[in-house]
Design a protein around this motif. Sequence first.
Motif, PDB file in Angstrom:
ATOM      1  N   PRO A 168       0.821  -1.217   0.000  1.00  0.00           N
ATOM      2  CA  PRO A 168       0.000   0.000   0.000  1.00  0.00           C
ATOM      3  C   PRO A 168       0.858   1.271   0.000  1.00  0.00           C
ATOM      4  N   LEU A 169       0.368   2.299  -0.674  1.00  0.00           N
ATOM      5  CA  LEU A 169       1.124   3.538  -0.785  1.00  0.00           C
ATOM      6  C   LEU A 169       1.370   4.186   0.567  1.00  0.00           C
ATOM      7  N   ASN A 170       0.396   4.081   1.480  1.00  0.00           N
ATOM      8  CA  ASN A 170       0.566   4.777   2.758  1.00  0.00           C
ATOM      9  C   ASN A 170       1.667   4.171   3.617  1.00  0.00           C
ATOM     10  N   ALA A 171       2.097   2.951   3.302  1.00  0.00           N
ATOM     11  CA  ALA A 171       3.237   2.380   4.012  1.00  0.00           C
ATOM     12  C   ALA A 171       4.485   3.210   3.751  1.00  0.00           C
ATOM     13  N   PHE A 172       4.686   3.584   2.485  1.00  0.00           N
ATOM     14  CA  PHE A 172       5.859   4.386   2.130  1.00  0.00           C
ATOM     15  C   PHE A 172       5.712   5.818   2.633  1.00  0.00           C
ATOM     16  N   GLU A 173       4.497   6.343   2.558  1.00  0.00           N
ATOM     17  CA  GLU A 173       4.275   7.701   3.039  1.00  0.00           C
ATOM     18  C   GLU A 173       4.600   7.817   4.518  1.00  0.00           C
ATOM     19  N   MET A 174       4.195   6.821   5.305  1.00  0.00           N
ATOM     20  CA  MET A 174       4.468   6.839   6.743  1.00  0.00           C
ATOM     21  C   MET A 174       5.960   6.705   7.022  1.00  0.00           C
ATOM     22  N   ALA A 175       6.625   5.836   6.268  1.00  0.00           N
ATOM     23  CA  ALA A 175       8.072   5.644   6.455  1.00  0.00           C
ATOM     24  C   ALA A 175       8.839   6.908   6.097  1.00  0.00           C
ATOM     25  N   LEU A 176       8.471   7.534   4.981  1.00  0.00           N
ATOM     26  CA  LEU A 176       9.157   8.747   4.539  1.00  0.00           C
ATOM     27  C   LEU A 176       8.898   9.904   5.494  1.00  0.00           C
ATOM     28  N   MET A 177       7.701   9.966   6.034  1.00  0.00           N
ATOM     29  CA  MET A 177       7.381  11.013   6.990  1.00  0.00           C
ATOM     30  C   MET A 177       8.246  10.879   8.245  1.00  0.00           C
ATOM     31  N   HIS A 178       8.483   9.640   8.663  1.00  0.00           N
ATOM     32  CA  HIS A 178       9.320   9.424   9.847  1.00  0.00           C
ATOM     33  C   HIS A 178      10.760   9.852   9.578  1.00  0.00           C
ATOM     34  N   ILE A 179      11.263   9.532   8.389  1.00  0.00           N
ATOM     35  CA  ILE A 179      12.616   9.964   8.030  1.00  0.00           C
ATOM     36  C   ILE A 179      12.692  11.492   8.040  1.00  0.00           C
ATOM     37  N   GLU A 213      13.728  25.983   4.337  1.00  0.00           N
ATOM     38  CA  GLU A 213      12.736  25.293   3.536  1.00  0.00           C
ATOM     39  C   GLU A 213      12.493  23.868   4.008  1.00  0.00           C
ATOM     40  N   GLY A 214      13.279  23.417   4.990  1.00  0.00           N
ATOM     41  CA  GLY A 214      13.075  22.091   5.519  1.00  0.00           C
ATOM     42  C   GLY A 214      13.930  21.055   4.816  1.00  0.00           C
ATOM     43  N   VAL A 215      13.639  19.805   5.112  1.00  0.00           N
ATOM     44  CA  VAL A 215      14.433  18.705   4.606  1.00  0.00           C
ATOM     45  C   VAL A 215      14.213  18.541   3.101  1.00  0.00           C
ATOM     46  N   SER A 216      15.289  18.263   2.388  1.00  0.00           N
ATOM     47  CA  SER A 216      15.204  18.041   0.943  1.00  0.00           C
ATOM     48  C   SER A 216      14.370  16.799   0.660  1.00  0.00           C
ATOM     49  N   SER A 217      13.292  16.955  -0.117  1.00  0.00           N
ATOM     50  CA  SER A 217      12.431  15.819  -0.432  1.00  0.00           C
ATOM     51  C   SER A 217      13.181  14.771  -1.240  1.00  0.00           C
ATOM     52  N   ASP A 218      14.091  15.207  -2.100  1.00  0.00           N
ATOM     53  CA  ASP A 218      14.869  14.253  -2.892  1.00  0.00           C
ATOM     54  C   ASP A 218      15.784  13.449  -1.980  1.00  0.00           C
ATOM     55  N   PHE A 219      16.350  14.103  -0.968  1.00  0.00           N
ATOM     56  CA  PHE A 219      17.217  13.389  -0.030  1.00  0.00           C
ATOM     57  C   PHE A 219      16.440  12.325   0.734  1.00  0.00           C
ATOM     58  N   ILE A 220      15.229  12.655   1.168  1.00  0.00           N
ATOM     59  CA  ILE A 220      14.424  11.697   1.925  1.00  0.00           C
ATOM     60  C   ILE A 220      14.213  10.420   1.115  1.00  0.00           C
ATOM     61  N   ALA A 221      13.827  10.576  -0.142  1.00  0.00           N
ATOM     62  CA  ALA A 221      13.596   9.399  -0.985  1.00  0.00           C
ATOM     63  C   ALA A 221      14.886   8.630  -1.218  1.00  0.00           C
ATOM     64  N   ARG A 222      15.980   9.348  -1.460  1.00  0.00           N
ATOM     65  CA  ARG A 222      17.267   8.679  -1.686  1.00  0.00           C
ATOM     66  C   ARG A 222      17.719   7.929  -0.428  1.00  0.00           C
ATOM     67  N   PHE A 223      17.511   8.553   0.734  1.00  0.00           N
ATOM     68  CA  PHE A 223      17.899   7.913   1.996  1.00  0.00           C
ATOM     69  C   PHE A 223      17.093   6.626   2.188  1.00  0.00           C
ATOM     70  N   PHE A 224      15.786   6.703   1.944  1.00  0.00           N
ATOM     71  CA  PHE A 224      14.923   5.534   2.090  1.00  0.00           C
ATOM     72  C   PHE A 224      15.377   4.411   1.159  1.00  0.00           C
ATOM     73  N   MET A 265      10.145  -1.442  10.098  1.00  0.00           N
ATOM     74  CA  MET A 265      11.570  -1.610   9.860  1.00  0.00           C
ATOM     75  C   MET A 265      12.214  -0.264   9.545  1.00  0.00           C
ATOM     76  N   SER A 266      11.516   0.581   8.794  1.00  0.00           N
ATOM     77  CA  SER A 266      12.045   1.912   8.494  1.00  0.00           C
ATOM     78  C   SER A 266      12.224   2.716   9.777  1.00  0.00           C
ATOM     79  N   GLN A 267      11.204   2.686  10.640  1.00  0.00           N
ATOM     80  CA  GLN A 267      11.284   3.431  11.892  1.00  0.00           C
ATOM     81  C   GLN A 267      12.428   2.919  12.759  1.00  0.00           C
ATOM     82  N   TYR A 268      12.521   1.607  12.881  1.00  0.00           N
ATOM     83  CA  TYR A 268      13.586   1.022  13.704  1.00  0.00           C
ATOM     84  C   TYR A 268      14.971   1.387  13.172  1.00  0.00           C
ATOM     85  N   LEU A 269      15.168   1.261  11.866  1.00  0.00           N
ATOM     86  CA  LEU A 269      16.488   1.548  11.292  1.00  0.00           C
ATOM     87  C   LEU A 269      16.854   3.019  11.442  1.00  0.00           C
ATOM     88  N   VAL A 270      15.914   3.903  11.151  1.00  0.00           N
ATOM     89  CA  VAL A 270      16.206   5.340  11.248  1.00  0.00           C
ATOM     90  C   VAL A 270      16.502   5.733  12.690  1.00  0.00           C
TER      91      VAL A 270
END
Length: 388
Positions: free
Chosen positions: A229-240, A252-263, A294-299
């Motif tokens: 589901p899409l909201n799984a990734f949305e929740m993980a990216l929001m936590h990052i 301007e806040g965190v770079s959106s491109d960086f968030i996706a690359r980090f994930f 797993m995303s939350q735990y790793l981050v």
Amino acid sequence: MATYKYSAIIYRQRDTADQLFCVFPARVGEVQLWATVDRLTPENKAGVQRERKDARVDAIGDFFKADDRNTIPTSIIIAIPRASLDLGGIEEKDISTQPVSVAITIDVPDGQPVPGLIIDGQHRTYGIAKYDSTIPVNVVAIVGAGDDEIAFQFIVINNKVSKVSPDHIKALKLEYSDANLDSRLTRSARMRSSGAPAYLEQIDTQDDSPFKGMLKWPRNEVDAKRSIPLNAFEMALMHIGSKRLDQVGGEEGVSSDFIARFFIEMWKRVKASWPALWDDPASRLLKKVGVVCMSQYLVDTLVSWSLSPYAKIDLTDLNQAGDVVTDILKQQEMAFWTAEWDAASLDTKSGREWVVDSLERIQYNKANNLPWNKNVSLTLGKKDASGE
């Protein structure tokens, strides 16, 4: 002595300004031969530039690869000493707010440091040169600026930049077809015409993404039981994003491109460590609960380890962060994700906390040479998925 010649426009923006502005195009690889970056470091307190971020450099190359129409009009701003620039016979005192054309020459004496200092655009310079060093870029040279002026310009430029508003982007659609504009914005700038970042497009289509083609979208012809589901990734990216790992975003806040690359980098390491879970239908790792928890735990573990006085971990260095993820996974157990869990659904706040608690217990067990599932409540049935 090496010399570089350009056709330029030169002027003084204000009669009261000491420095001149010189505007010209130059091939980016050649720019690197007469200009460099003076970074602020503990050893160089006079430097103004921030640390180079490989993620931002790579993003420039991805932008050019995304569409052969893509260009970057933004100028590279470079400070050049007056003595290093020949104005082709024009007297400096005669230069006013009226722009004049001039043939300039930049001199680089043998054995001497290059004269130019890049005060804005270091990542564009590196990224474009890495993609193709022959590409020309727009250069705005600040001629005759002293150290104080260079520092001032850097601070002003890097704190006053604002994003293009959603309304402005929507206005562009009056001149372009919706499909073409949206498609290009998504592929090139991770944006949609609404102004929202297109994280999901990057995760679903990027070649090195471990989730390529696995998102629960109509266009992905995958087993419904295996799509995520899409909201799984949305929740993980929001936590990052909430962890402020990338501070280059400034106001301007965190770079959106960086968030996706980090994930993507983080999960590339998970797949490299546990490739079998990508083929195992029983794997809960590739379900919503697995991606989110797993995303939350790793981050959270990455942040905790990076704050240790015994470790020097730069989380904006994706290679370094990825290596640490690999080390963290050595204190986890792949079998946990295929073991029998005493819960049918964990898609609640307390349920996800239960999973993360189990991962933390596994880490403790592994670190202390105990059986990995010792006191792991999720596999022992000590409470239900609601956490009661």
